[in-house]
Write an enzyme that holds these catalytic residues in place. Structure first.
Site, PDB file in Angstrom:
ATOM      1  N   HIS A 106       0.815  -1.218   0.000  1.00  0.00           N
ATOM      2  CA  HIS A 106       0.000   0.000   0.000  1.00  0.00           C
ATOM      3  C   HIS A 106       0.850   1.270   0.000  1.00  0.00           C
ATOM      4  O   HIS A 106       0.343   2.352  -0.301  1.00  0.00           O
ATOM      5  CB  HIS A 106      -0.991  -0.003   1.179  1.00  0.00           C
ATOM      6  CG  HIS A 106      -0.387   0.266   2.522  1.00  0.00           C
ATOM      7  ND1 HIS A 106      -0.077  -0.735   3.415  1.00  0.00           N
ATOM      8  CD2 HIS A 106      -0.043   1.422   3.129  1.00  0.00           C
ATOM      9  CE1 HIS A 106       0.418  -0.198   4.515  1.00  0.00           C
ATOM     10  NE2 HIS A 106       0.458   1.096   4.367  1.00  0.00           N
ATOM     11  N   ASP A 136       0.206  -7.587   1.324  1.00  0.00           N
ATOM     12  CA  ASP A 136       0.680  -6.222   1.514  1.00  0.00           C
ATOM     13  C   ASP A 136       2.201  -6.153   1.617  1.00  0.00           C
ATOM     14  O   ASP A 136       2.745  -5.462   2.478  1.00  0.00           O
ATOM     15  CB  ASP A 136       0.036  -5.583   2.745  1.00  0.00           C
ATOM     16  CG  ASP A 136       0.095  -4.049   2.690  1.00  0.00           C
ATOM     17  OD1 ASP A 136       0.473  -3.518   1.630  1.00  0.00           O
ATOM     18  OD2 ASP A 136      -0.213  -3.417   3.714  1.00  0.00           O
ATOM     19  N   GLY A 208       2.982   6.510   8.089  1.00  0.00           N
ATOM     20  CA  GLY A 208       4.330   6.781   7.598  1.00  0.00           C
ATOM     21  C   GLY A 208       5.314   5.728   8.046  1.00  0.00           C
ATOM     22  O   GLY A 208       6.370   5.549   7.433  1.00  0.00           O
ATOM     23  N   ASN A 209       4.980   5.004   9.138  1.00  0.00           N
ATOM     24  CA  ASN A 209       5.806   3.886   9.583  1.00  0.00           C
ATOM     25  C   ASN A 209       5.635   2.662   8.683  1.00  0.00           C
ATOM     26  O   ASN A 209       6.438   1.728   8.749  1.00  0.00           O
ATOM     27  CB  ASN A 209       5.465   3.474  11.015  1.00  0.00           C
ATOM     28  CG  ASN A 209       6.253   4.242  12.064  1.00  0.00           C
ATOM     29  OD1 ASN A 209       5.705   5.028  12.812  1.00  0.00           O
ATOM     30  ND2 ASN A 209       7.557   3.995  12.098  1.00  0.00           N
ATOM     31  N   SER A 210       4.576   2.645   7.876  1.00  0.00           N
ATOM     32  CA  SER A 210       4.288   1.487   7.031  1.00  0.00           C
ATOM     33  C   SER A 210       5.491   1.129   6.174  1.00  0.00           C
ATOM     34  O   SER A 210       6.074   1.989   5.503  1.00  0.00           O
ATOM     35  CB  SER A 210       3.095   1.770   6.120  1.00  0.00           C
ATOM     36  OG  SER A 210       1.912   1.864   6.871  1.00  0.00           O
ATOM     37  N   THR A 226       3.085  -2.497   9.497  1.00  0.00           N
ATOM     38  CA  THR A 226       2.069  -2.446   8.442  1.00  0.00           C
ATOM     39  C   THR A 226       0.828  -1.655   8.804  1.00  0.00           C
ATOM     40  O   THR A 226       0.311  -0.899   7.988  1.00  0.00           O
ATOM     41  CB  THR A 226       1.644  -3.886   8.070  1.00  0.00           C
ATOM     42  OG1 THR A 226       2.784  -4.579   7.564  1.00  0.00           O
ATOM     43  CG2 THR A 226       0.549  -3.904   7.020  1.00  0.00           C
ATOM     44  N   ALA A 227       0.300  -1.820  10.008  1.00  0.00           N
ATOM     45  CA  ALA A 227      -1.003  -1.231  10.316  1.00  0.00           C
ATOM     46  C   ALA A 227      -1.108  -0.923  11.797  1.00  0.00           C
ATOM     47  O   ALA A 227      -0.347  -1.431  12.622  1.00  0.00           O
ATOM     48  CB  ALA A 227      -2.128  -2.186   9.906  1.00  0.00           C
ATOM     49  N   ILE A 228      -2.076  -0.075  12.121  1.00  0.00           N
ATOM     50  CA  ILE A 228      -2.359   0.258  13.505  1.00  0.00           C
ATOM     51  C   ILE A 228      -3.860   0.225  13.733  1.00  0.00           C
ATOM     52  O   ILE A 228      -4.651   0.292  12.786  1.00  0.00           O
ATOM     53  CB  ILE A 228      -1.826   1.652  13.887  1.00  0.00           C
ATOM     54  CG1 ILE A 228      -2.471   2.746  13.006  1.00  0.00           C
ATOM     55  CG2 ILE A 228      -0.317   1.705  13.817  1.00  0.00           C
ATOM     56  CD1 ILE A 228      -2.122   4.158  13.433  1.00  0.00           C
ATOM     57  N   LEU A 265      -5.348 -25.437  -2.603  1.00  0.00           N
ATOM     58  CA  LEU A 265      -5.520 -26.753  -2.013  1.00  0.00           C
ATOM     59  C   LEU A 265      -6.890 -27.316  -2.387  1.00  0.00           C
ATOM     60  O   LEU A 265      -7.048 -28.528  -2.530  1.00  0.00           O
ATOM     61  CB  LEU A 265      -5.359 -26.669  -0.490  1.00  0.00           C
ATOM     62  CG  LEU A 265      -5.447 -27.970   0.301  1.00  0.00           C
ATOM     63  CD1 LEU A 265      -4.391 -28.968  -0.178  1.00  0.00           C
ATOM     64  CD2 LEU A 265      -5.295 -27.702   1.789  1.00  0.00           C
ATOM     65  N   GLY A 266      -7.848 -26.409  -2.565  1.00  0.00           N
ATOM     66  CA  GLY A 266      -9.186 -26.841  -2.976  1.00  0.00           C
ATOM     67  C   GLY A 266     -10.007 -27.408  -1.840  1.00  0.00           C
ATOM     68  O   GLY A 266     -10.680 -28.431  -1.990  1.00  0.00           O
TER      69      GLY A 266
END
Length: 449
Positions: A106, A136, A208-210, A226-228, A265-266
């Site tokens: 992202h 991501d 901005g840390n992403s 990645t996220a917070i 894998l189905g």
């Protein structure tokens, strides 16, 4: 000893406002004060600031998309409008010789220009090597000499309570270091990404840390921030990082192919709950219960049966359905996947060969005139089921209707659709089409008429 030292450092830093201008001594009673500075001096040159420029479609008022409204007020034909945007993020150098950097998808998604700034102030244009929106993760590359790379740790060895340090570019301020502990492991079901196995930390992480680094006290990379979770978009002590082991597996495919080529894998699975454990009359309380199997799939050929409980995959424990999905998502097409299962109280080992997905594609105008310009597709045995919008031509009827690449059609005319055949059955080309779409973590309805 390292943990005790870090705790002592935290205590020493809690000083009153009156001591704000006093420097801390280098030693007390002849003992050096604990500090993360030596480790950070080695690691921070490997963490970079990323700035991107891109173009985005400006969403018009829904009324302006109504052809009747536009004709009534004699407005020109609706054309999508664009605007240029800038954004900032972080990245981590993982290969100094080849100039490879890890970041989040992202951070660089749809970027036309990617600029990387090193800690020493040098700036470079970067090119995209490959990206995986499902997990991501993205790999970019710069041509530069005298780079510093960070070593990747085995994130499976992390424990709740381990000290970690987050390094990144929060709010575009420049390189910033924060510290905390591992708050939890294996976080899933957050709806942030398609494949989730997050490290949760209370190290301060902000926009901005992403794409930045989460390192242990040895200066090894354990995760990609990645996220917070934050009600106002800022840090409240709940941040998430992609484990380094997952990032490593994805990076190998991105460097080799430019994308992650996931097989299937189905099999449809659900969490083994205490209620299901009692119904199966077993003591096991963690695992993935096989709910259905796609005929002719890798799971079918391996001998899996409905009601089997998958306990391990590739030697790793399976605690939930998400664990299984994450494990399968990292296995390349054609590779073998060894599964430990429980069937009617007996433990067994089965081996499946991961199969390539069977994709059925069709041009949108063959389904409905207002879908002109869109390419639709469905994958047999995919999770979640639905019809994906694979491509959307700029300026086409599909784009003007608000459709975007990556949207997932869950229902049409209030009937669920799991594949293109379902969509064909419920759509009449000369009638309006009401679709329920999933875009990222949100869902909404679109009426085409």
């Amino acid at each position: 000893m390292k943990r005790l030292a870090a705790l002592t450092l935290s205590a020493l830093l809690v000083i009153g406002p009156g001591a704000a201008h006093a420097a801390l001594p280098f030693a007390v009673n002849g003992e050096e004060l604990p500090s993360l500075a030596p480790m950070l001096e080695k690691v921070t040159p490997a963490v970079v600031n990323i700035a991107t420029r891109s173009r985005v479609i400006v969403e018009d008022n829904p009324l302006l998309q109504d052809p009747f409204f536009r004709r009534f007020f004699d407005l020109p034909p609706n054309q999508p409008r664009e605007r240029r945007t800038r954004s900032a993020g972080s990245g981590v150098i993982i290969d100094a010789r080849r100039g490879y950097l890890l970041t989040n998808h992202h951070v660089i998604a749809k970027a036309e220009e990617i600029a990387v700034t090193l800690r020493d102030g040098r700036a470079f244009d970067a090119k995209l090597v490959g990206s995986d929106p499902e997990a991501d993760v993205a790999v970019i590359q710069i041509e530069a000499e005298n780079l510093t790379a960070v070593a990747l740790a085995d994130s499976d060895q992390l424990q709740v309570g381990d000290f970690v340090v987050a390094i990144g570019n929060p709010f575009g301020l420049g390189q910033t270091v924060t510290s905390g502990i591992v708050s939890a492991l294996g976080r899933t079901g957050l709806g942030i990404e398609g494949y989730e196995d997050f490290i949760q930390t209370d190290a301060s992480i902000n926009p901005g840390n992403s794409g930045g680094a989460l390192v242990n006290l040895r200066g090894e990379l354990v995760g990609i921030n990645t996220a917070i979770i934050g009600p106002a978009g800022g840090n409240v002590g709940i941040g998430f990082a992609i484990p380094s082991n997952m990032a490593r597996e994805i990076t190998e495919q991105l460097v080799e192919h430019g994308e992650v080529r996931r097989g299937l894998l189905g099999v449809g699975v659900q969490d083994l709950t205490p209620e299901l454990a009692r119904a199966f009359d077993i003591k096991q309380h963690r695992g993935a219960v096989v709910a259905n199997i796609v005929e002719g799939s890798a799971a079918d050929k391996a001998g899996l049966k409905t009601g089997d409980i998958i306990l391990t995959v590739g030697g790793r424990k399976v605690r939930s359905a998400s664990d299984l999905r994450n494990a399968v998502g990292l296995v390349r097409i054609g590779e073998k996947l060894e599964m430990g299962i429980l069937r009617e109280g007996r433990r067994m080992t089965l081996t499946a060969v991961i199969a390539p997905p069977k994709v059925d594609k069709v041009e949108g105008e063959r389904i409905h005139p207002r879908l002109t310009g869109a390419t639709l597709g469905s994958v047999t045995g995919a999770d979640p089921e639905g019809v994906s919008i694979l491509e959307v031509v700029r300026g086409s009827a599909a784009q003007q209707a608000g459709l975007r690449k990556g949207d997932l059609i869950l229902s049409a005319n209030r009937r669920p659709v799991s594949d293109l055949d379902d969509l064909r059955r419920v759509v009449a080309p000369d009638q309006p089409l009401l679709m329920n779409l999933q875009r990222g973590n949100s869902g909404f309805f679109v009426l085409l008429q």
